[in-house]
Every structure is written in structure tokens, then in C-alpha cells.
Design an enzyme around this catalytic site. Sequence first.
Site, PDB file in Angstrom:
ATOM      1  CE  LYS B  80      -4.061   1.953   2.390  1.00 24.17           C
ATOM      2  NZ  LYS B  80      -4.944   1.832   3.581  1.00 24.17           N
ATOM      3  CB  SER B 155      -8.106   3.764   2.410  1.00 21.98           C
ATOM      4  OG  SER B 155      -7.292   3.084   3.352  1.00 21.98           O
ATOM      5  CB  SER B 179      -8.523   0.975   5.331  1.00 23.92           C
ATOM      6  OG  SER B 179      -9.278   2.165   5.392  1.00 23.92           O
TER       7      SER B 179
END
Lengths: 98, 497, 503
Positions: B80, B155, B179
Site C-alpha cells: 500500500k 482505503s 481499510s
Amino acid sequence: MPGITREEVAHLARLSRLELKPEELDHFAEQLDVIIGAVARVSEVAGQDVPPTSHPLPLTNVMRADEVRPSLTPEQALSGAPAAEEQRFRVPQILGED
Amino acid sequence: MTELIRYTAAETAGAIAKGEVSAVEVAQAHLDRIEAVDKKVNAFLHVDTEGALAAAKAVDEKRAKGEELGPLAGVPLALKDVFTTKGVPTTCGSKMLEGWIPPYDATLTSRLKDAGVVILGKTNMDEFAMGSSTENSAYGPTGNPWDLTRIPGGSGGGSAAALAAFEAPLAIGTDTGGSIRQPGAVTGTVGVKPTYGSVSRYGLVAFSSSLDQGGPCARTVLDAALLHEAIAGHDPLDSTSIDAPVPAVVEAAKMRDVRGMRIGVVKEFAGEGYQAGVMERFNESVELLRELGAEVVEVSCPSFTLALPAYYLIAPSECSSNLARFDAMRYGLRVGDDGTRSAEEVTALTREAGFGDEVKRRIILGTYALSSGYYDAYYGSAQKVRTLISRDFDAAFAGVDVLVSPTTPTTAFPIGERADDPMAMYLADLCTIPSNLAGNAAMSLPVGLAPEDNLPVGLQIIAPAMADDRLYRVGGAVEAALNDKWGHTLLEEAPAL
Amino acid sequence: MSVMTLVSYEDALASYDPVMGLEVHVELGTKTKMFCGCSTELGAEPNSQTCPTCLGLPGSLPVVNAVGVESAVKIGLALNCDIAEWCRFARKNYFYPDMPKNFQTSQYDEPIAFNGYLDVQLEDGSTFRVEIERAHMEEDTGKSSHVGGATGRIHGATHSLLDYNRAGIPLIEIVTKPIEGAGERAPEVAKAYVAELREVIRSLGVSEARMDKGQMRCDVNLSLRPNGTEKFGTRSETKNVNSLRSVERAARYEIRRHATVLSDGGTIVQETRHFHEDDGSTTSGRIKDNAEDYRYFPEPDLVPVAPARAWVEELRAALPELPRVRRARLQAEWGLSDKDMQSVLNAGAVGPIQETIAAGAPADQARKWWMGELARRANETGTELSEQPITPVQVARVAALVAEGKLNDKLARQVIEGVLAGEGEPDEIVEKRGLAVVSDDSALGAAVDQAIAENEGIAAKIRDGKIQAVGALVGAVMKATRGQADAARVKDLILEKLGVEGQ
Ligand SMILES: [Mg+2]
Ligand SMILES: [Zn+2]
């Protein structure tokens, strides 16, 4: 619990250094009014005698010994700088205090 | 060789260790896959071809020298874009950090490197991890491999989509309000939010410091456990890192036995707003757990109804302060510096231009909640709610080993559907937020498709802090039983890209 | 401001009663910064002592410096404070380019030390108790230099350059309660308080507290109220007053300025003000409008600090002798009258004298040099005695050279001038300036013979027993040797040569 006005949003935007456009002010004021209306429910517990939790962990006294660790090189430190001069970060004129 | 991309991480590591395949071949196969499908999926913001191949080569050389290889050596991973990577761009999905190249590695990044994990690149995300759909990325939305017109969650949508699209067998996410788990649920993958403090936050660009937690994403429970073990553990650079042994998650993932475990169904996570097909699959999994020999009881956590409001005061408050550093002075975007404007003006113009709407909304909301006169009513009360939620968890865990609920009220919704309705968007994290507020551990695991839309449904398992192993024990058992029932993994039903 | 004519200090005090608040920031002398492992060494090249944490890079995190906390507790104890059983750091949120995170990691409503006092001695020997509100831990900011404006001032600058080596250096902020009842002595109390605080900090060994190096910085908050009234007036906050003398002058100036404004029926605006060393005036800075809202909240990246009681008691037991106690002891040891001790104190000479004695000089010598030459110089230049460019060790060496007869007082003064002028160590200067007392006979012999030859008449008188006339010859020799001869030895030689027995 009161909602939020366009003027308040403008003040908050200044505090948080956001140069919002007029249409953004209208838009955000509307949305934030709804959001605050919804989150304001937490104040139900405001009166209750409950200790606040600022952190999920019960840790205390986490410290490091006063020993020097390697720093970045000035080149690394300045590598992301929008502007640099004399091995320093160059920034626009600062208003107010020295 | 395309078959390589369907290997689990455990299989891949095994094949490399045995010399059946080289780490470079594995890396190349995944880079080719990314090349082939990522234009459609947009899971990656940056692909580090050189770095990946170099890391793979190093693993092959280690093996050639007969050196011991770690359990994930040579396994590709999608990181990420919220973790710093020395010499590799880190944007957090924001224009504010476009082109920023960190001079240091996050602790998690260096642990992955030390483990011989091959980092393929950085994945797409909602800007600064604020969102539940990855639509808030400044670099365009990510598609859900099950249906590219739908959101992959957020996210961490990029990481979850990369797994579901077979672009990587492993990924890293961060979970502040769900997330990791919510994207896992809507993409049919496994996502774990470890106990707060068990994975170092050093080098994790902060959204909400007291809630943020990095964690593993994978296609199987065992793979998630292997990654969990690689990244967890004490870090002296993170004052909030727990200095205690990591629970034996890999061992737990292999047990596949829940007999005698007590499992609590959270009463509050059902009813209005919950999609029928989601509840159907959830109830089936609860039945399954009974069949597998677990004792299932219903528990009530009344304060959970205040979790969402508390979260939307605490997270924005902390973010308003954490994101203040983006001021155009030391790194990142700078606009409007024409020689006449002051630093103050340039900062305000840059933040206006560099932040997206959701980030601005939360900064303003947080600034409001912290400002004098409102602090006690808002931030102060939210902190009390946090205490009440922890008490509800403590009471529940006094009677059961783990709690279960649907991970999300609905399956993946169409891109754009909730884009300008923040409150509707926030509901996606209804079931996941309490664990962030309390700091305990939770997992999302695929348990089938919702009949009405044939999209994945996730089962959330919640365990007490530092009992992360229970997640893997329950998750491993459910996963094994479902794969036996289906005769294959859920992702094999995903449409070809 | 300085052009405006102010009412006299006496007139100001005739109608108004000053109330002061003093905020002192002390930079700790730790090896590393408060929240990261970067060195705090002064004088390093720009941005060479920074890391992700003190640059506020995305993703970085703070970790508390244990010595920083220990120093804070020591300071708290020395100031007779209570030490918190449990306290937290808080974020003070405001934007400023010298602050990398745009929040200062500080403490808010949970300071580590609170409710103390410091007794300070005034010039007449009387004692005044200054109540301490709190002492808390925080971090310093970076340094900005302003380019394009006049003489590096911020106003009119085209842009600024930032060096973050100082960002994150540990600071202890010490805040007094409102100081009331000092009356016309308020400025003196302010100066005496800062001086005593500096002595305390130094005695604890937690900082050199050099004001000239910015290691100790003082803000003077001052307000006036009509004599005999209770309610405080509006205060001004004069920032960064950076010498003891300036603290006194700033307080004096503000008392006169406030009185001038108030007696004109004007009102004081709450604002920060800047002090100007040159004319001792202050000028208006930023108006404190209510837009300022620091939005303090507990720092989520740090965990609470809970000093164990046992540890606090250990530190209390290990506290060094505090300055007032030490001064009493030294006065006895040095055998000084109250009056002499007071003048030593007023000159800020206690530390230097003690260190000079520690370096081997006799007490009277140490005191003689510091209270003479050096005190005069400090006075003339308006600088601190302890901050003169000469060390106690160097003064002790000069004293030793005199004791050994290698220097006389006249030459010793020249050596001290040399040291102050940066010419090196005393011995080098004796060498370079050729200042050694000449006492070896061969060298003197010639000078003596010459003096006798040139003054036959006097020599004859001496031979005839008019021994007192020898002074004239000695004078001639001293003249010829530019004062470097050992006068006593010269006299003996002359008498020898003239075959006269000295009486
Ligand atoms: Mg301060
Ligand atoms: Zn540093």
C-alpha cells in the site's frame, strides 16, 4: 447540538490553512452540517462519569537512551525540498514574528 | 508459467525453496500479469520492476549459496502506497506527495526486505487512507476484479484488487476504520487488522495515529498468517509498539479445528441497511461454525451504535493535526510561490490544490472538533465512547473466545454511487470501526457470494487484543470447510480479466 | 516607540502597581534531541543533524529521550515543585515554517512539574519568593534566516532559509505564577529570578543555560494596575529577552510604557512585543486575536510518562547543593563579609571564583582577578562575567604565574588582556608578548652596571651610606628593563656591586 455555518467553515479553513473557493465553502458547510448533526450523538455521554480513552494501549514510560543515532545527510534531508539555498530549505517570506 | 500467479504464497515459497522455480521467474510472471491487466484494474500507482527483479535475484543467489531462506523468501507482494520506501515514490494517493521519494524505509518495509519478500510496487488507495472505495485517490479509482464498474473497497482497494486480480499473492494494507477488512470482504480476499501496536507504524504515513494499524492481505488464511508473522513484532522506533511475543498465528492457521470454542454473534450488527444476501451468507457461516463444533451465542454490545459517530470525531481530529505537516515548505507539492506571496499564502494555496474533497472535509471537521469550546462536547465525548466500547468488548470476551459479524453491510457498490454522500459512504465501516476504537484484532474472510449480485461477502471475526491467533484458528477452519464444500476457492469463480 | 516620550519610572510607580509573569525556556544539554537520536551539538553545518522525525517527514514517529524526562524532574524538584504521578505530552497546533510538523510536541494541562517556588536574593541582600506555576517538557523549533530584508530582519525579507538542526532539541518551559508585590523592584526581581534560575539549572548540570547562546530565553509578561486595586490590567508579552540586563531593562521599559498609555487614558492591547538591545525599548509584534486556537490534544504517538515515586525520591536525594546554600558555605570558606559576598553575588562572580579556586588558585587571588579587571570589563560591555572569553582555569594559571614570581600584577593584567583578546593560553602570551619578569642576574647585571655608570653621583652617595638613594638606581634599571625586572632583586644587586650591606 448546533450545526455549522458557512462563516464557521471559513474560520476553520483559515485555521487549517485551506484556501477554499466560495463554492467549496457552500458545499462543505452543507455537508459538514449533516455530518456534525450525525456525530453530535456522542455528546449523549458527555455528562456520564466515564474516563476518556485517548489511546487503546495501557503502556507508560516508553523512552530511549540518550544515545546519538545517525542522522540523514543534508542532501537526503533536502532531497524533497521544493526549493533549497545554502544547504537550507528556501521558503517564501514569513509574515509576523522573528 | 501463468499458473505461477495462481500459487498461494506458501506454495510459491515452497517451490522456490525446492528449486522448482526461481524467484526471478515468479517475479517476472507477476510483472507480466500486472502489465497485462492493471490498465483495467488500476491497482498499482507505481510498479518497481527493477527493484522487484533485483530482490528476486538476491533470493535466488542466496539459495544458490545454500543459505537458509525465510518462509516468504521470493514471494511477490503489493505494498500500500502509505508506507515509505527508500528511493521509491510514496504518494498516499495524493497530489500533495506526487513525486516524493522518501529518504528512508518504513520498519515494515525493511522487515519485508529482510524476509526476502519481493515488493512489486505501491498500490492505489483513498487519499491518505480516507475513504471506503478508493475513489478518493488522486490517481483515479481502482476497479473491483469481480466487476470493474464497482468499488474494490477502501482505503486499501489497490492492495485487495491486486490479490483478486492475481497480480500478487500477498499485499499490505492499513486499517484505521476497516481499510483492510472492508476491501477484503468486497473482493473475496482475506484481510487482517492485527492488535493495535503489534505492527510498527514507523514509516506508515499517519491518518489517525491512535487507530492506524498495518496488516496482512492475502488470498488464503495461511498466507495471511505467514505475512503477519513477518511484519509483526516490537519496534523501538514506535513508542506505541507492543513489546511482547507475536501470537502463534501460523500454527493457529493450520489447526482447522474450532471444537469447544465459544463464538459470539454481535446482535447490533444486523437489521436495517444490511443486504439480504450478505445476511444469508453470514447466517450460513454461523451455522457452519456450529457444525464444526463451536458453541455459538448471541451477545449485545450496546455502545457500538455510538462507534461510527465517535470514529468520525477522533479520526478527523487526529488527521487535522497529522496532515498539518503538508505545508509546501520541506517536501511535496508547492504552488503559488511567485515571489510575492507569503509562506502562509503559499501553504494555503498548496493545501487547497493538493488535497481532495474528503481530506479537506475531514481536516475541517477535525479542526472543528478540537477547537476551544467544542473539545469537551465532541473530542472529549468521543474518548468516553471509546471507553464504553472497550467495556462492551471486555464484557463480551468474558463469555466468548471470538465475536463474529458481517464485515460490511453490503457487497461492492457501483463506482460513483456514494461519491458525494459522505454519510452513506461512512456506513460501509459500521461493523469494522469498533475494533479500531478498542485496538483489538479482527479478520475478514470470504464466505461466498450474495445471490442477488454474485459479489463476495465477508465474515468478520474479532478477537481480544494480543489474541490474534484466534482469528486464524477460526478463519482457517471456516476457509477449509468452505473450500471442501465448493471444491475450489471462491476466487476461482471470479470472471477472467 | 522609543521616540515617544515616556513618563518617568518614579512617576509610573507613583500611580501603578506592576504584575509580572516570567516564562523561561531552557534548552537541555542532552546529547540527543527530545524525540529522536539526532545530535544536539552546536555549530554543525546546516541540516546535518536532522532525521525523518525532526524534519517531520511523513510516517516518522517520536520516541522520548529518557534524560530529557530526568532533567525535567530534577528541575522540578530543585524548584520545589510537585512531580506529576502521570502526565502526557500534547500537541500544540499552529502553522509556522520553523516547526516541521506544524504542531509543537509540548505539554498542556498535565505538566510534569507544578506548584513550586524559587527564593531569590536581591541586591540589598533581602529575599523575594517567586512562585512557580509549572515546568513542562517540549521541543525547540528550527532556525530561520531572512534574506533580502535589512540586516536579516524578517520584515521586508524576500524569502527565508531554514535550518532544522535545532528543531526537536529538548526545552523545559518554566512559568511563574503572577509576581505581585514587588513594586518598584519588579525589574530587579525579574533579573534576580532569571539569574537565580540560571544558577539552579547550571548546578543541576542539565544545561549550560548560556543566554548569549540562546540556551536560556526569557519572555517578560507585564501589566499594571492602579495602586491599591486587585484586578490585573491587560498584559504585554515581551518575547526573547536574552540577557539578564535586558530582562531588567525590558521590565522597566514596559512599566513606563504602560503607565504612559494608561495615564493618557489609553488602553493596553494584549500583544507580543520585541525588545531592542540598542535603546532598551520594545516594539509591537503580533496582536493576540482570538483567532489563535492551538487545539491542544493528547499526543497519540507517545504514551504517558509516569515517574515512579521511588525514582523521584532517588533524584531528590541526589540533588546537588543548590546555589543559595552553596553561596552561604562559600562565604564562610572565603571568609567574606556579607557586603563583600553580596558584591561578589551581584557581579555574578560566585561560579567563576569557585571554579578558579578549584583550578588551584588561592581564594583571595581568584576573587581579586574576577572582581577587579574582569568585573569592570563585564560592566563596561554590559555582558555577563561568566561569559567573558576567559576560563577559570586560565585565571588560575595567571594567579599561579604571579605566585611563582614569573609575573607581577602589572604584567598579569597584560596577560589577561591577551587571553581576552584571544591570543591564546597565558603561558603562550607570556612567551609571545615577552612578559616574563627578568630576575636572572647576568641579564640584570648589565643593566645595573649601566645605571651605576650613568649615575655616578648617586652611586657615590650610596657608597657613603645614603642607602635610601638606591631607589633612584632601581628606578633607572626598571625603566631600562621596561618594568620586567624583579625590583627587589635589582636593589640587592646594586648594593652588592657597590659593596654596601643592605639594612
Ligand atoms: Mg512553550
Ligand atoms: Zn532527528
